[in-house]
Design an enzyme around this catalytic site. Structure first.
Site, PDB file in Angstrom:
ATOM      1  CG  ASP A   1      -1.891  -1.117   1.263  1.00 36.40           C
ATOM      2  OD1 ASP A   1      -2.179  -1.676   0.193  1.00 36.40           O
ATOM      3  OD2 ASP A   1      -2.377  -1.452   2.366  1.00 36.40           O
TER       4      ASP A   1
ATOM      5  CE1 TYR B   1       3.622  -6.603   3.648  1.00 40.27           C
ATOM      6  CE2 TYR B   1       2.936  -8.899   3.616  1.00 40.27           C
ATOM      7  CZ  TYR B   1       3.074  -7.683   2.985  1.00 40.27           C
ATOM      8  OH  TYR B   1       2.672  -7.534   1.682  1.00 40.27           O
TER       9      TYR B   1
END
Length: 269
Positions: free
Chosen positions: A55, A111
């Site tokens: 994003d 992540y």
């Protein structure tokens, strides 16, 4: 020949990794560099694939991309980096089979989210994180983007304290849009005592319970690693790694100075 690259980038100045019209993106900068160097003519003709989109504002250490090229001698990090902005750098490359797909062949993504953590109960966050392990419907932890299924599998979550920071590592087969950042929001709410584990279990059952929560800020999230079953034969470019480290020391120094300046501004009487 088909070539894979490992890319790192500071996502702050980009509207995400995926190519979009009229805005700066990581792929936009990468495609421009590859075309300028004559490595590819277009992403489509080069059968370009990417391990996964990030994003706006999200960073990466090991984003993986792959493409076909007739000029493999140019498709190496130090040459590609000459055409990239300093906030994006390639640091490893590998020759891969023609059938290699950076996204579909990936078996897991790792992540890490970093946040300031003095006000959180770490033991609560750790206990709650265990409920997220395994296969669940994460519809309440996603921003719908046309995915056919919101079922995902989380293999590992690790929560640790590092000074004033909390680092949350999440490893899964794949992730929905905003999923990791919304998981962080949920765990933060539990860590503050605003929500409890029963609420989290409800959130994992979207057929009977729906609630929208905001994703945690993008600046704290980094795609650390993409894992593949096959040995990739990566060749790391030590010059590119060293050069990126030197350039980013300037960013580190600037942010340290700005943090001190802001502390002075808000504490001044």
């Amino acid at each position: 020949m088909r070539v894979a690259l490992k890319l790192a980038y500071i996502g702050t100045g980009f509207h995400g990794s995926q190519l979009q019209p009229n805005v700066e993106t990581v792929e936009g900068a990468l495609f421009k560099a590859l075309r300028n160097l004559g490595i590819i003519e277009s992403p489509k003709s080069a059968n370009y694939t990417c391990a996964g989109r990030t994003d706006a504002g999200v960073h990466a250490l090991e984003q993986v991309v792959a493409f076909d090229t007739d000029k493999p001698e140019l498709a190496i990090p130090r040459i590609i980096n000459s055409e990239l902005p300093p906030t994006i750098w390639a640091w490893a490359h590998a020759e891969v089979p023609r059938s290699f797909d950076a996204r579909r062949d990936a078996v897991s993504r790792h992540y890490r989210y970093v946040m300031v953590g003095k006000e959180y109960d770490i033991s609560r966050i750790r206990e709650a994180s265990k409920l997220l392990l395994g296969t669940h419907d994460f519809e309440n932890f996603s921003r719908t983007n046309g995915e056919k299924s919101t079922i995902r599998t989380i293999e590992r979550i690790n929560v640790r304290v590092d000074g004033d920071l909390i680092k949350i590592d999440v490893v899964g087969n794949s992730f929905l849009w905003n999923m990791v950042r919304k998981i962080v929001t949920a765990l933060s709410m539990i860590g503050k005592g605003v929500r409890d584990n029963d609420w989290l279990l409800q959130m994992l059952n979207p057929d009977i319970y729906e609630e929208g929560i905001e994703p945690a800020p993008a600046y704290g999230l980094t795609l650390l690693k993409v894992n593949y079953n096959e040995e990739m034969g990566w060749i790391e470019d030590n010059y590119s790694i060293r050069r990126a480290s030197e350039l980013n020391q300037k960013h580190i120094l600037r942010h340290r100075v700005m943090a001190e300046v802001l502390e002075e501004l808000i504490s001044h009487e």
